[in-house]
Design a protein around this motif. Structure first.
Motif, PDB file in Angstrom:
ATOM      1  N   ALA A 185       0.852  -1.187   0.000  1.00 34.30           N
ATOM      2  CA  ALA A 185       0.000   0.000   0.000  1.00 34.30           C
ATOM      3  C   ALA A 185       0.889   1.239   0.000  1.00 34.30           C
ATOM      4  N   PRO A 186       0.391   2.355  -0.529  1.00 36.02           N
ATOM      5  CA  PRO A 186       1.213   3.564  -0.627  1.00 36.02           C
ATOM      6  C   PRO A 186       1.864   3.984   0.684  1.00 36.02           C
ATOM      7  N   GLU A 187       1.128   3.891   1.789  1.00 35.38           N
ATOM      8  CA  GLU A 187       1.702   4.317   3.066  1.00 35.38           C
ATOM      9  C   GLU A 187       2.821   3.375   3.524  1.00 35.38           C
ATOM     10  N   GLU A 188       2.706   2.086   3.202  1.00 34.02           N
ATOM     11  CA  GLU A 188       3.747   1.138   3.552  1.00 34.02           C
ATOM     12  C   GLU A 188       4.966   1.314   2.645  1.00 34.02           C
ATOM     13  N   THR A 189       4.716   1.628   1.379  1.00 41.44           N
ATOM     14  CA  THR A 189       5.814   1.926   0.456  1.00 41.44           C
ATOM     15  C   THR A 189       6.605   3.129   0.942  1.00 41.44           C
ATOM     16  N   GLU A 190       5.902   4.140   1.442  1.00 41.94           N
ATOM     17  CA  GLU A 190       6.573   5.339   1.942  1.00 41.94           C
ATOM     18  C   GLU A 190       7.419   5.012   3.168  1.00 41.94           C
ATOM     19  N   LYS A 191       6.928   4.146   4.046  1.00 38.35           N
ATOM     20  CA  LYS A 191       7.730   3.735   5.209  1.00 38.35           C
ATOM     21  C   LYS A 191       9.009   3.030   4.766  1.00 38.35           C
ATOM     22  N   LEU A 192       8.862   2.166   3.761  1.00 39.58           N
ATOM     23  CA  LEU A 192      10.027   1.453   3.249  1.00 39.58           C
ATOM     24  C   LEU A 192      11.006   2.427   2.613  1.00 39.58           C
ATOM     25  N   ARG A 193      10.484   3.391   1.881  1.00 41.85           N
ATOM     26  CA  ARG A 193      11.336   4.395   1.226  1.00 41.85           C
ATOM     27  C   ARG A 193      12.119   5.197   2.262  1.00 41.85           C
ATOM     28  N   LEU A 194      11.451   5.635   3.309  1.00 36.18           N
ATOM     29  CA  LEU A 194      12.118   6.418   4.347  1.00 36.18           C
ATOM     30  C   LEU A 194      13.171   5.599   5.082  1.00 36.18           C
ATOM     31  N   ALA A 195      12.880   4.318   5.291  1.00 37.33           N
ATOM     32  CA  ALA A 195      13.870   3.439   5.919  1.00 37.33           C
ATOM     33  C   ALA A 195      15.089   3.271   5.018  1.00 37.33           C
ATOM     34  N   LEU A 196      14.843   3.146   3.717  1.00 32.38           N
ATOM     35  CA  LEU A 196      15.942   3.045   2.754  1.00 32.38           C
ATOM     36  C   LEU A 196      16.846   4.273   2.861  1.00 32.38           C
ATOM     37  N   LEU A 197      16.252   5.454   2.897  1.00 30.95           N
ATOM     38  CA  LEU A 197      17.046   6.683   2.987  1.00 30.95           C
ATOM     39  C   LEU A 197      17.838   6.746   4.290  1.00 30.95           C
ATOM     40  N   HIS A 198      17.222   6.265   5.379  1.00 32.61           N
ATOM     41  CA  HIS A 198      17.919   6.240   6.671  1.00 32.61           C
ATOM     42  C   HIS A 198      19.166   5.353   6.583  1.00 32.61           C
ATOM     43  N   HIS A 199      19.009   4.181   6.001  1.00 27.67           N
ATOM     44  CA  HIS A 199      20.144   3.269   5.894  1.00 27.67           C
ATOM     45  C   HIS A 199      21.160   3.757   4.858  1.00 27.67           C
ATOM     46  N   TYR A 200      20.675   4.480   3.856  1.00 25.28           N
ATOM     47  CA  TYR A 200      21.588   4.979   2.822  1.00 25.28           C
ATOM     48  C   TYR A 200      22.592   5.971   3.404  1.00 25.28           C
ATOM     49  N   GLU A 201      22.178   6.722   4.405  1.00 27.52           N
ATOM     50  CA  GLU A 201      23.119   7.641   5.055  1.00 27.52           C
ATOM     51  C   GLU A 201      24.322   6.887   5.611  1.00 27.52           C
ATOM     52  N   ASP A 202      24.116   5.652   6.050  1.00 23.97           N
ATOM     53  CA  ASP A 202      25.207   4.861   6.625  1.00 23.97           C
ATOM     54  C   ASP A 202      26.126   4.270   5.568  1.00 23.97           C
ATOM     55  N   VAL A 203      25.598   3.996   4.369  1.00 20.53           N
ATOM     56  CA  VAL A 203      26.395   3.291   3.355  1.00 20.53           C
ATOM     57  C   VAL A 203      26.774   4.174   2.172  1.00 20.53           C
ATOM     58  N   ASN A 204      26.296   5.403   2.144  1.00 18.80           N
ATOM     59  CA  ASN A 204      26.543   6.301   1.012  1.00 18.80           C
ATOM     60  C   ASN A 204      28.042   6.430   0.732  1.00 18.80           C
ATOM     61  N   GLY A 205      28.446   5.992  -0.441  1.00 15.92           N
ATOM     62  CA  GLY A 205      29.835   6.096  -0.853  1.00 15.92           C
ATOM     63  C   GLY A 205      30.702   4.906  -0.486  1.00 15.92           C
ATOM     64  N   ASP A 206      30.157   3.936   0.229  1.00 20.07           N
ATOM     65  CA  ASP A 206      30.969   2.779   0.641  1.00 20.07           C
ATOM     66  C   ASP A 206      31.454   1.963  -0.557  1.00 20.07           C
ATOM     67  N   CYS A 207      30.549   1.735  -1.513  1.00 28.19           N
ATOM     68  CA  CYS A 207      30.892   0.902  -2.677  1.00 28.19           C
ATOM     69  C   CYS A 207      30.752   1.654  -4.000  1.00 28.19           C
ATOM     70  N   ALA A 208      30.259   2.881  -3.952  1.00 27.08           N
ATOM     71  CA  ALA A 208      30.060   3.659  -5.177  1.00 27.08           C
ATOM     72  C   ALA A 208      31.404   4.016  -5.805  1.00 27.08           C
ATOM     73  N   THR A 209      31.428   4.025  -7.134  1.00 26.58           N
ATOM     74  CA  THR A 209      32.644   4.375  -7.873  1.00 26.58           C
ATOM     75  C   THR A 209      32.271   5.214  -9.085  1.00 26.58           C
ATOM     76  N   LEU A 210      33.218   5.997  -9.553  1.00 23.56           N
ATOM     77  CA  LEU A 210      33.042   6.646 -10.847  1.00 23.56           C
ATOM     78  C   LEU A 210      32.948   5.550 -11.907  1.00 23.56           C
ATOM     79  N   PHE A 211      32.060   5.735 -12.881  1.00 25.39           N
ATOM     80  CA  PHE A 211      31.984   4.767 -13.968  1.00 25.39           C
ATOM     81  C   PHE A 211      33.317   4.723 -14.713  1.00 25.39           C
ATOM     82  N   ASP A 212      33.628   3.560 -15.281  1.00 24.11           N
ATOM     83  CA  ASP A 212      34.849   3.412 -16.077  1.00 24.11           C
ATOM     84  C   ASP A 212      34.879   4.474 -17.177  1.00 24.11           C
ATOM     85  N   GLY A 213      35.967   5.190 -17.254  1.00 23.01           N
ATOM     86  CA  GLY A 213      36.133   6.213 -18.279  1.00 23.01           C
ATOM     87  C   GLY A 213      35.776   7.614 -17.821  1.00 23.01           C
ATOM     88  N   ILE A 214      35.078   7.733 -16.685  1.00 23.60           N
ATOM     89  CA  ILE A 214      34.686   9.065 -16.205  1.00 23.60           C
ATOM     90  C   ILE A 214      35.903   9.868 -15.742  1.00 23.60           C
TER      91      ILE A 214
END
Length: 221
Positions: A66-95
């Protein structure tokens, strides 16, 4: 199609400049675990929708919520993303090479992204490219985000260039719409997060290129 002389170059962030999908998907998995929900999409599909942000990922992983449950999941994703932001991200090859060539040609570079600033700047700093950016425009920098032209106009002002002098690279239709409406030439970054349902040839970009080194060839030609 030949492009006008390029004095500036702006990038979408997720799926164009940086491969952020590993971090985003890790944050999604943590959010799903938090709510004891299974992931109903494979990693390949999740990567293809990563450019659509937290909402796109939440819907892909759990399309029946349901939309309200999707929003809860989305907000949780953003909360956890603060902890992992940049841990595995890389510039694409050639950038990195593309950025070096832009610097050698005195082409100003910047980012226009729909990612909130609280994620954008820490990520660019971790990747060591903040100092070379003449403009960083995030989702909350202006009142409206792409495909609106407000972020594009602000970035052009920060580069001190007219829009036709600025090349915009993005991997989503909204990127190309924003660039076109702002009168910037545009390139579809086919190395980004395009899904099987995307039709980039219908977006109206000036070019579609398979890899960043193809852009290098244009700058050096």
């Amino acid at each position: 199609m030949p492009l006008p002389p390029t004095k500036g170059m702006l990038f979408d962030l997720d799926g164009t400049l940086v491969d952020t999908a590993p971090d985003l998907i890790q944050a999604l998995y943590r959010a799903l675990d938090q709510y004891k929900l299974p992931c109903l999409a494979d990693e390949h599909y999740l990567t293809s929708v990563a450019s659509h942000g937290s909402l796109g990922l939440a819907k892909a992983a759990q399309p029946g919520l349901a939309p309200e449950e999707t929003e809860k999941l989305r907000l949780a994703l953003l909360h956890h993303y603060e902890d992992v932001n940049g841990d595995c991200a890389t510039l694409f090859d050639g950038i990195a090479e593309l950025l070096d060539v832009a610097a050698s040609k005195h082409i100003k570079v910047g980012v226009v992204t729909n990612k909130p600033a609280r994620f954008t700047r820490p990520l660019l700093t971790k990747l060591g490219v903040t100092d070379i950016m003449h403009s960083i425009v995030s989702a909350d920098t202006t009142l409206y985000r792409k495909p609106d032209i407000q972020p594009m106009r602000l970035a052009a002002s920060q580069l001190a260039l007219s829009p036709p002098q600025i090349l915009y690279l993005g991997d989503a239709e909204r990127d190309i719409i924003a660039a076109r409406n702002a009168e910037m030439p545009s390139i579809v970054a086919l190395w980004g997060y395009l899904s099987d349902h995307d039709a980039p040839s219908s977006w109206g970009a000036d070019l579609q290129l398979a890899q960043p080194t193809d852009v290098v060839e244009i700058l050096l030609s």
